[in-house]
Design a protein around this motif. Structure first.
Motif, PDB file in Angstrom:
ATOM      1  N   VAL A 189       0.836  -1.203   0.000  1.00 41.09           N
ATOM      2  CA  VAL A 189       0.000   0.000   0.000  1.00 41.09           C
ATOM      3  C   VAL A 189       0.870   1.251   0.000  1.00 41.09           C
ATOM      4  CG1 VAL A 189      -1.669   1.323   1.357  1.00 41.09           C
ATOM      5  CG2 VAL A 189      -1.975  -1.148   1.066  1.00 41.09           C
ATOM      6  N   ARG A 190       1.924   1.261   0.813  1.00 34.44           N
ATOM      7  CA  ARG A 190       2.808   2.437   0.869  1.00 34.44           C
ATOM      8  C   ARG A 190       3.461   2.711  -0.482  1.00 34.44           C
ATOM      9  NH1 ARG A 190       4.101   0.575   6.162  1.00 34.44           N
ATOM     10  NH2 ARG A 190       5.976  -0.500   5.452  1.00 34.44           N
ATOM     11  N   ALA A 191       3.715   1.654  -1.248  1.00 36.73           N
ATOM     12  CA  ALA A 191       4.361   1.824  -2.553  1.00 36.73           C
ATOM     13  C   ALA A 191       3.357   2.209  -3.632  1.00 36.73           C
ATOM     14  CB  ALA A 191       5.079   0.542  -2.950  1.00 36.73           C
ATOM     15  N   GLY A 192       2.065   2.211  -3.311  1.00 39.84           N
ATOM     16  CA  GLY A 192       1.059   2.630  -4.279  1.00 39.84           C
ATOM     17  C   GLY A 192       0.229   1.509  -4.872  1.00 39.84           C
ATOM     18  N   PHE A 193       0.516   0.257  -4.471  1.00 43.35           N
ATOM     19  CA  PHE A 193      -0.207  -0.883  -5.036  1.00 43.35           C
ATOM     20  C   PHE A 193      -1.579  -1.058  -4.376  1.00 43.35           C
ATOM     21  CE2 PHE A 193       4.232  -2.016  -5.865  1.00 43.35           C
ATOM     22  CZ  PHE A 193       4.155  -2.401  -7.201  1.00 43.35           C
ATOM     23  N   THR A 194      -2.478  -1.649  -5.126  1.00 45.26           N
ATOM     24  CA  THR A 194      -3.737  -2.125  -4.573  1.00 45.26           C
ATOM     25  C   THR A 194      -3.561  -3.590  -4.195  1.00 45.26           C
ATOM     26  OG1 THR A 194      -5.026  -0.639  -5.985  1.00 45.26           O
ATOM     27  CG2 THR A 194      -6.183  -2.550  -5.039  1.00 45.26           C
ATOM     28  N   PRO A 195      -3.716  -3.951  -2.915  1.00 46.28           N
ATOM     29  CA  PRO A 195      -3.579  -5.369  -2.551  1.00 46.28           C
ATOM     30  C   PRO A 195      -4.601  -6.219  -3.298  1.00 46.28           C
ATOM     31  CG  PRO A 195      -3.534  -3.974  -0.601  1.00 46.28           C
ATOM     32  CD  PRO A 195      -3.948  -3.091  -1.738  1.00 46.28           C
ATOM     33  N   GLU A 196      -4.125  -7.255  -3.942  1.00 38.64           N
ATOM     34  CA  GLU A 196      -4.972  -8.104  -4.773  1.00 38.64           C
ATOM     35  C   GLU A 196      -5.318  -9.417  -4.091  1.00 38.64           C
ATOM     36  OE1 GLU A 196      -7.032  -8.889  -8.414  1.00 38.64           O
ATOM     37  OE2 GLU A 196      -6.077  -7.060  -7.638  1.00 38.64           O
ATOM     38  N   ALA A 197      -4.350 -10.034  -3.407  1.00 34.67           N
ATOM     39  CA  ALA A 197      -4.585 -11.335  -2.788  1.00 34.67           C
ATOM     40  C   ALA A 197      -3.453 -11.641  -1.819  1.00 34.67           C
ATOM     41  CB  ALA A 197      -4.683 -12.433  -3.843  1.00 34.67           C
ATOM     42  N   GLU A 198      -3.778 -12.482  -0.850  1.00 36.67           N
ATOM     43  CA  GLU A 198      -2.781 -13.051   0.054  1.00 36.67           C
ATOM     44  C   GLU A 198      -3.125 -14.520   0.221  1.00 36.67           C
ATOM     45  OE1 GLU A 198      -1.504 -12.909   4.781  1.00 36.67           O
ATOM     46  OE2 GLU A 198      -2.379 -11.120   3.867  1.00 36.67           O
ATOM     47  N   ARG A 199      -2.154 -15.386  -0.066  1.00 34.44           N
ATOM     48  CA  ARG A 199      -2.464 -16.823  -0.048  1.00 34.44           C
ATOM     49  C   ARG A 199      -1.328 -17.629   0.565  1.00 34.44           C
ATOM     50  NH1 ARG A 199      -3.947 -20.661  -5.318  1.00 34.44           N
ATOM     51  NH2 ARG A 199      -3.744 -22.662  -4.218  1.00 34.44           N
ATOM     52  N   PRO A 200      -1.622 -18.390   1.621  1.00 37.64           N
ATOM     53  CA  PRO A 200      -0.627 -19.344   2.126  1.00 37.64           C
ATOM     54  C   PRO A 200      -0.685 -20.641   1.328  1.00 37.64           C
ATOM     55  CG  PRO A 200      -2.532 -19.324   3.562  1.00 37.64           C
ATOM     56  CD  PRO A 200      -2.817 -18.318   2.479  1.00 37.64           C
ATOM     57  N   THR A 262       6.152 -27.457   5.299  1.00 34.40           N
ATOM     58  CA  THR A 262       6.427 -26.028   5.424  1.00 34.40           C
ATOM     59  C   THR A 262       5.235 -25.252   4.886  1.00 34.40           C
ATOM     60  OG1 THR A 262       8.051 -24.272   4.970  1.00 34.40           O
ATOM     61  CG2 THR A 262       7.564 -25.790   3.172  1.00 34.40           C
ATOM     62  N   THR A 263       5.259 -23.944   5.082  1.00 30.73           N
ATOM     63  CA  THR A 263       4.229 -23.059   4.520  1.00 30.73           C
ATOM     64  C   THR A 263       4.911 -21.849   3.910  1.00 30.73           C
ATOM     65  OG1 THR A 263       2.640 -23.728   6.212  1.00 30.73           O
ATOM     66  CG2 THR A 263       2.143 -21.726   4.984  1.00 30.73           C
ATOM     67  N   ARG A 264       4.449 -21.466   2.737  1.00 32.41           N
ATOM     68  CA  ARG A 264       4.943 -20.258   2.085  1.00 32.41           C
ATOM     69  C   ARG A 264       3.745 -19.383   1.736  1.00 32.41           C
ATOM     70  NH1 ARG A 264      10.057 -22.683  -1.397  1.00 32.41           N
ATOM     71  NH2 ARG A 264      10.973 -23.672   0.440  1.00 32.41           N
ATOM     72  N   THR A 265       3.884 -18.094   1.979  1.00 32.29           N
ATOM     73  CA  THR A 265       2.788 -17.168   1.735  1.00 32.29           C
ATOM     74  C   THR A 265       3.164 -16.203   0.628  1.00 32.29           C
ATOM     75  OG1 THR A 265       2.067 -17.324   4.043  1.00 32.29           O
ATOM     76  CG2 THR A 265       1.294 -15.423   2.781  1.00 32.29           C
ATOM     77  N   THR A 266       2.210 -15.946  -0.251  1.00 25.01           N
ATOM     78  CA  THR A 266       2.411 -15.000  -1.346  1.00 25.01           C
ATOM     79  C   THR A 266       1.421 -13.853  -1.223  1.00 25.01           C
ATOM     80  OG1 THR A 266       3.260 -16.682  -2.867  1.00 25.01           O
ATOM     81  CG2 THR A 266       2.371 -14.674  -3.855  1.00 25.01           C
ATOM     82  N   TRP A 267       1.952 -12.638  -1.287  1.00 20.73           N
ATOM     83  CA  TRP A 267       1.148 -11.418  -1.321  1.00 20.73           C
ATOM     84  C   TRP A 267       1.213 -10.856  -2.743  1.00 20.73           C
ATOM     85  CZ3 TRP A 267       4.273 -12.966   2.549  1.00 20.73           C
ATOM     86  CH2 TRP A 267       3.772 -12.971   3.859  1.00 20.73           C
ATOM     87  N   VAL A 268       0.084 -10.509  -3.309  1.00 20.10           N
ATOM     88  CA  VAL A 268       0.024  -9.973  -4.663  1.00 20.10           C
ATOM     89  C   VAL A 268      -0.561  -8.567  -4.632  1.00 20.10           C
ATOM     90  CG1 VAL A 268      -0.882 -10.295  -6.998  1.00 20.10           C
ATOM     91  CG2 VAL A 268      -0.245 -12.294  -5.622  1.00 20.10           C
ATOM     92  N   GLY A 269       0.125  -7.647  -5.281  1.00 22.36           N
ATOM     93  CA  GLY A 269      -0.376  -6.281  -5.438  1.00 22.36           C
ATOM     94  C   GLY A 269      -0.504  -5.934  -6.906  1.00 22.36           C
ATOM     95  N   ARG A 270      -1.447  -5.076  -7.210  1.00 23.48           N
ATOM     96  CA  ARG A 270      -1.664  -4.644  -8.599  1.00 23.48           C
ATOM     97  C   ARG A 270      -1.416  -3.131  -8.707  1.00 23.48           C
ATOM     98  NH1 ARG A 270      -4.333  -7.254 -12.575  1.00 23.48           N
ATOM     99  NH2 ARG A 270      -5.412  -8.619 -11.067  1.00 23.48           N
ATOM    100  N   ARG A 271      -0.723  -2.760  -9.766  1.00 21.37           N
ATOM    101  CA  ARG A 271      -0.578  -1.312 -10.001  1.00 21.37           C
ATOM    102  C   ARG A 271      -1.873  -0.775 -10.617  1.00 21.37           C
ATOM    103  NH1 ARG A 271       3.908   2.436 -13.237  1.00 21.37           N
ATOM    104  NH2 ARG A 271       2.554   4.284 -13.232  1.00 21.37           N
ATOM    105  N   PRO A 272      -2.472   0.206  -9.968  1.00 26.34           N
ATOM    106  CA  PRO A 272      -3.726   0.765 -10.523  1.00 26.34           C
ATOM    107  C   PRO A 272      -3.528   1.354 -11.916  1.00 26.34           C
ATOM    108  CG  PRO A 272      -3.360   1.505  -8.271  1.00 26.34           C
ATOM    109  CD  PRO A 272      -2.094   0.851  -8.716  1.00 26.34           C
TER     110      PRO A 272
END
Length: 272
Positions: A189-200, A262-272
């Motif tokens: 969010v601070r970088a300007g992205f719109t959070p799109e998804a968070e998935r473990p 193990t678990t790995r989490t991915t956060w996805v952001g979209r540039r508006p």
């Protein structure tokens, strides 16, 4: 000279872990890249892999998106050399290129991209928000950034290992883990992205597993062991040495009951 040798050895150890990780966890990589394709508004044709290492992500993305050109950015020439060797096969040699750059120093020239992939790299950087702002500038409107982090080092051993130290691996991980990660949504969010998804992605591979799993377990446990002097009782350290020994009767190379958890989490952001 000694410092150079140490750095070379460290790079070689990490390269081995990364390549074994890709071999053992190929199904997870396929699931992750497929999901990113589903989130994309069109098939990516320009992709950047930040902190690419030996190219685990770059190669997986190039295979998933056969029209894409992939720029793999890493500070290590040794890692990029391994990537170039892996990418020399048919269908990849002209689509995957290495870019040597230190993400903590300046702004590497990045092409306008559809997708930027950053796996297990941002937490190493001095100022990840600055790098994410640069990623924002490099993405086209509608483009995605995907940040993946490992929630914890993989676990491999059964509880009742034959070294007289039940619960050894749990204690190893408790001694090694740092502060909990708050995630990357606020950074996006601070970088300007719109959070799109968070998935473990929960990885739980039962025995029996391919032969590469034993070498993967040995490399990961040795990596953990290198940070644990003074952090565990001498009996635990000796037991850990026994299970990572090349020839010992209790070594992981001789086991057929290893699992991967193990678990790995991915956060996805979209540039508006």
């Amino acid at each position: 000279m000694a410092g150079t040798n140490t750095a070379t050895t460290t790079a070689a150890v990490m390269a081995e872990i990364l390549e074994l990780d890709a071999e053992v966890l190929g199904t997870y990589l396929s699931e992750l890249t497929t999901w990113l394709g589903e989130l994309s508004d069109r098939e990516p044709v320009r992709i950047v892999d930040l902190g690419s290492g030996t190219g685990t992500g770059a190669i997986a993305l190039a295979r998933r998106f056969p029209r894409a050109e992939v720029s793999a950015v890493d500070v290590s020439p040794q890692m990029l050399h391994r990537l170039s060797v892996k990418a020399s096969g048919p269908g990849l040699a002209d689509r995957v290129r290495g870019v040597q750059a230190d993400l903590d120093q300046g702004r590497p020239a990045l092409p306008t991209s559809d997708l930027v992939w950053a796996a297990a790299v941002l937490h190493h950087l001095a100022d990840p928000d600055r790098v994410l702002s640069h990623v924002f500038d490099a993405l086209r409107p509608g483009g995605l950034v995907a940040i993946t982090e490992m929630d914890f080092f993989p676990r491999f051993l059964p509880e009742d290992i034959e070294v007289g130290r039940p619960g050894l691996e749990a204690r190893v991980h408790d001694a090694f883990k740092g502060a909990p990660d708050a995630g990357w949504t606020d950074h996006l969010v601070r970088a300007g992205f719109t959070p799109e998804a968070e998935r473990p992605f929960v990885i739980d591979l039962p025995a029996p597993l391919p032969d590469a799993t034993a070498r993967y377990a040995q490399a990961c446990l040795r990596k953990l062991r290198s940070h644990l002097d003074g952090q565990l009782p001498a009996e635990d350290l000796a037991a850990l040495d026994a299970v990572t020994d090349d020839e010992g009767p209790h070594g992981v190379l001789r086991r057929d009951d290893l699992t991967v958890r193990t678990t790995r989490t991915t956060w996805v952001g979209r540039r508006p």
